[in-house]
Design an enzyme around this catalytic site. Structure first.
Site, short mmCIF file in Angstrom:
data_model
loop_
_atom_site.label_atom_id
_atom_site.label_comp_id
_atom_site.label_asym_id
_atom_site.label_seq_id
_atom_site.Cartn_x
_atom_site.Cartn_y
_atom_site.Cartn_z
N CYS A 3 24.17 -14.42 -91.31
CA CYS A 3 23.29 -14.19 -90.16
C CYS A 3 22.22 -13.16 -90.55
O CYS A 3 22.54 -12.02 -90.92
CB CYS A 3 24.10 -13.70 -88.96
SG CYS A 3 23.06 -13.18 -87.59
N THR A 93 15.14 -19.56 -82.89
CA THR A 93 15.25 -19.95 -84.30
C THR A 93 16.26 -19.11 -85.07
O THR A 93 16.74 -19.54 -86.12
CB THR A 93 13.88 -19.86 -85.02
OG1 THR A 93 13.41 -18.51 -84.95
CG2 THR A 93 12.86 -20.80 -84.39
N HIS A 96 21.16 -15.13 -83.42
CA HIS A 96 21.74 -13.81 -83.12
C HIS A 96 20.88 -13.28 -81.97
O HIS A 96 19.65 -13.15 -82.13
CB HIS A 96 21.67 -12.90 -84.36
CG HIS A 96 22.21 -11.51 -84.18
ND1 HIS A 96 23.18 -10.95 -85.03
CD2 HIS A 96 21.91 -10.54 -83.28
CE1 HIS A 96 23.44 -9.70 -84.64
NE2 HIS A 96 22.68 -9.43 -83.57
N HIS A 98 18.53 -11.77 -79.41
CA HIS A 98 17.45 -10.80 -79.60
C HIS A 98 16.45 -10.92 -78.46
O HIS A 98 16.28 -11.99 -77.87
CB HIS A 98 16.75 -10.99 -80.94
CG HIS A 98 16.26 -12.39 -81.18
ND1 HIS A 98 17.10 -13.40 -81.61
CD2 HIS A 98 15.04 -12.95 -81.04
CE1 HIS A 98 16.40 -14.53 -81.72
NE2 HIS A 98 15.15 -14.28 -81.37
N HIS A 100 12.37 -10.18 -77.65
CA HIS A 100 11.04 -9.88 -78.18
C HIS A 100 10.39 -8.90 -77.21
O HIS A 100 10.27 -9.20 -76.01
CB HIS A 100 10.18 -11.14 -78.23
CG HIS A 100 10.72 -12.23 -79.11
ND1 HIS A 100 10.21 -12.48 -80.37
CD2 HIS A 100 11.71 -13.14 -78.92
CE1 HIS A 100 10.86 -13.51 -80.90
NE2 HIS A 100 11.77 -13.93 -80.04
P1 AMP Z 1 13.26 -16.68 -81.99
O1 AMP Z 1 12.33 -17.79 -82.36
O2 AMP Z 1 13.22 -16.25 -80.56
O3 AMP Z 1 14.68 -16.98 -82.46
O4 AMP Z 1 12.74 -15.42 -82.78
C1 AMP Z 1 13.09 -15.12 -84.09
C2 AMP Z 1 12.07 -14.14 -84.57
O5 AMP Z 1 12.59 -13.50 -85.73
C3 AMP Z 1 10.73 -14.76 -85.01
O6 AMP Z 1 9.69 -14.16 -84.23
C4 AMP Z 1 10.62 -14.40 -86.49
O7 AMP Z 1 9.30 -14.09 -86.87
C5 AMP Z 1 11.55 -13.20 -86.60
N1 AMP Z 1 12.16 -12.98 -87.89
C6 AMP Z 1 12.86 -13.85 -88.64
N2 AMP Z 1 13.33 -13.26 -89.75
C7 AMP Z 1 12.93 -11.96 -89.70
C8 AMP Z 1 13.10 -10.83 -90.54
N3 AMP Z 1 13.78 -10.90 -91.69
N4 AMP Z 1 12.53 -9.65 -90.16
C9 AMP Z 1 11.82 -9.57 -89.01
N5 AMP Z 1 11.65 -10.60 -88.17
C10 AMP Z 1 12.18 -11.77 -88.51
ZN ZN Z 2 24.41 -11.94 -86.34
#
Ligand code: AMP
Ligand code: ZN
Length: 112
Positions: A3, A93, A96, A98, A100
């Site tokens: 993850c 995407t 886990h 989160h 924004h």
């Molecule tokens: P979601 O589409 O809501 O699942 O958001 C996932 C977010 O994680 C996207 O905005 C990506 O740009 C961000 N993301 C993915 N991998 C990383 C990473 N290693 N560091 C920072 N942001 C990330």
């Molecule tokens: Zn996780």
């Protein structure tokens, strides 16, 4: 553990941290969609909002307590948007949970 956000939480994957405590971590999104775009995650692995129960829902109020404080510290006096994407149709995407935290420009409604 494959993850990405667990690996960011445990330091195996680097991130630009803006806040951390024993329960949550906030860091800059890699692909910002606004002048300020922070992700706030629980350190505990919760796959999505589908997994929130009476047992673990305290982390949600904790995140909502911290988010306005962070927004203030990041200079978002004009307001902010706090978004959770859940599941495929919700545009999630990373599996886990989160939130924004977006700000620094005015936001459209409804979102795309
Ligand atoms: P979601 O589409 O809501 O699942 O958001 C996932 C977010 O994680 C996207 O905005 C990506 O740009 C961000 N993301 C993915 N991998 C990383 C990473 N290693 N560091 C920072 N942001 C990330
Ligand atoms: Zn996780």
């Amino acid at each position: 553990m494959d993850c990405v956000f667990c690996n960011i939480a445990n330091g195996e994957i680097p991130s630009k941290k803006v806040y951390e405590d024993e329960k949550i971590l906030a860091f800059h999104d890699l692909d910002p969609k606004a002048p300020v775009h922070i992700l706030i995650i629980p350190k505990q692995h919760i796959a999505s909002a589908w997994e929130i129960t009476g047992e673990n829902s305290g982390i949600i109020s904790y995140i909502f307590e911290k988010a306005p404080q962070l927004a203030k510290e990041l200079g978002l006096a004009g307001g902010f948007r706090l978004v959770n994407n859940c599941g495929n149709d919700g545009g999630q995407t990373v599996q886990h949970l989160h939130f924004h935290l977006l700000g620094g420009r005015s936001m459209e409604w409804p979102p795309g």
